[in-house]
Design a protein around this motif. Sequence first.
Motif, mmCIF file in Angstrom:
data_model
loop_
_atom_site.group_PDB
_atom_site.id
_atom_site.type_symbol
_atom_site.label_atom_id
_atom_site.label_comp_id
_atom_site.label_asym_id
_atom_site.label_seq_id
_atom_site.Cartn_x
_atom_site.Cartn_y
_atom_site.Cartn_z
ATOM 1 N N GLY A 1 0.788 -1.217 0.000
ATOM 2 C CA GLY A 1 0.000 0.000 0.000
ATOM 3 C C GLY A 1 0.822 1.269 0.000
ATOM 4 N N TYR A 2 2.146 1.132 0.058
ATOM 5 C CA TYR A 2 3.034 2.289 0.098
ATOM 6 C C TYR A 2 4.156 2.069 -0.925
ATOM 7 N N ARG A 3 4.513 3.120 -1.644
ATOM 8 C CA ARG A 3 5.533 2.943 -2.670
ATOM 9 C C ARG A 3 6.354 4.219 -2.829
ATOM 10 N N VAL A 4 7.672 4.095 -2.771
ATOM 11 C CA VAL A 4 8.569 5.219 -3.034
ATOM 12 C C VAL A 4 8.741 5.329 -4.550
ATOM 13 N N VAL A 5 8.353 6.480 -5.110
ATOM 14 C CA VAL A 5 8.381 6.657 -6.560
ATOM 15 C C VAL A 5 9.476 7.616 -7.016
ATOM 16 N N GLY A 6 10.195 8.196 -6.055
ATOM 17 C CA GLY A 6 11.260 9.118 -6.436
ATOM 18 C C GLY A 6 12.074 9.558 -5.238
#
Length: 216
Positions: free
Chosen positions: A32-37
Motif C-alpha cells: 500500500g506504500y511505494r517510493v516513486v522518487g
Amino acid sequence: MSEQKNDIKIVLVDDHALFRNGLRELISMREGYRVVGEASDGDEFLKLLPHTAVDLVFMDIAMPRMGGADATREALSMRPDLKIICLSMFGEEGYYSRMVDAGVKGFLLKDSSIDEVFGAIDAVAAGGDWFSPTLMNSISKSAGSAEESPREELSSREVEVLLGICRGLSTQEIADELFISKRTADAHRAKILEKTGCKNTASLVVYAIRHRLVGL
C-alpha cells in the motif's frame, strides 16, 4: 511487492543517501506504500516533481542548494494538493515556523519508530496532520519567554476549540463535543486564526504547544 494503482506514492527528499535508502527499504516492507522518487536537495526535487505522480513527500529541512522551506513553498505553488511531512532532528526547532508557514502538514523525527512513520503517512495522506509527540515536547521546552505570551488572549471557549483542533477533530466533531453548531465552531476557529496570526492547522498546533495550551 507488486505495484497497485491505489498505493500511496511517496518521494524522499534528503541529502543523506544512507538515510534515504533506509527509509525506502522501511516503506517497501508494507503493501500500500511505494517510493516513486528521491532527491538529494530541493532543487533536484522540483525538477522531478512535474514528471512524477506523487501523493506525499518526506522533506528534509537543511539541504544544499535549496532547503526544505523554499522547496516546500515552490512545490505547493506547483501542486497545491501535495502533502508534505517535514523530516527533522533535535536542534532544528528554529526552522519549524518557516516550515509551517511554507505549508508542511507535520513533523517527523528522523529516528522515529516504524509505527510512527506509517502513522504519519496515513494521517497526512488522509488529509490530516502529524506531529511527533517527542518533537512537540522539544518545541514546548525550547519555547522562549516571549513566545509563551499569546498575541491576544483566547477566550475559554476558543481554547476548547483549539484543543479540539490539536486533537485532530473536524469542525463538526468539535461542535458536537462542545454542544454548539458547526457554524459557531467555524466562527471560533476563524477568530482563533485571527488572534494567533496562524494560517493553518499545523501552525495552530505549534502555537498551542509553544504557549503551553496543550500538555504532552
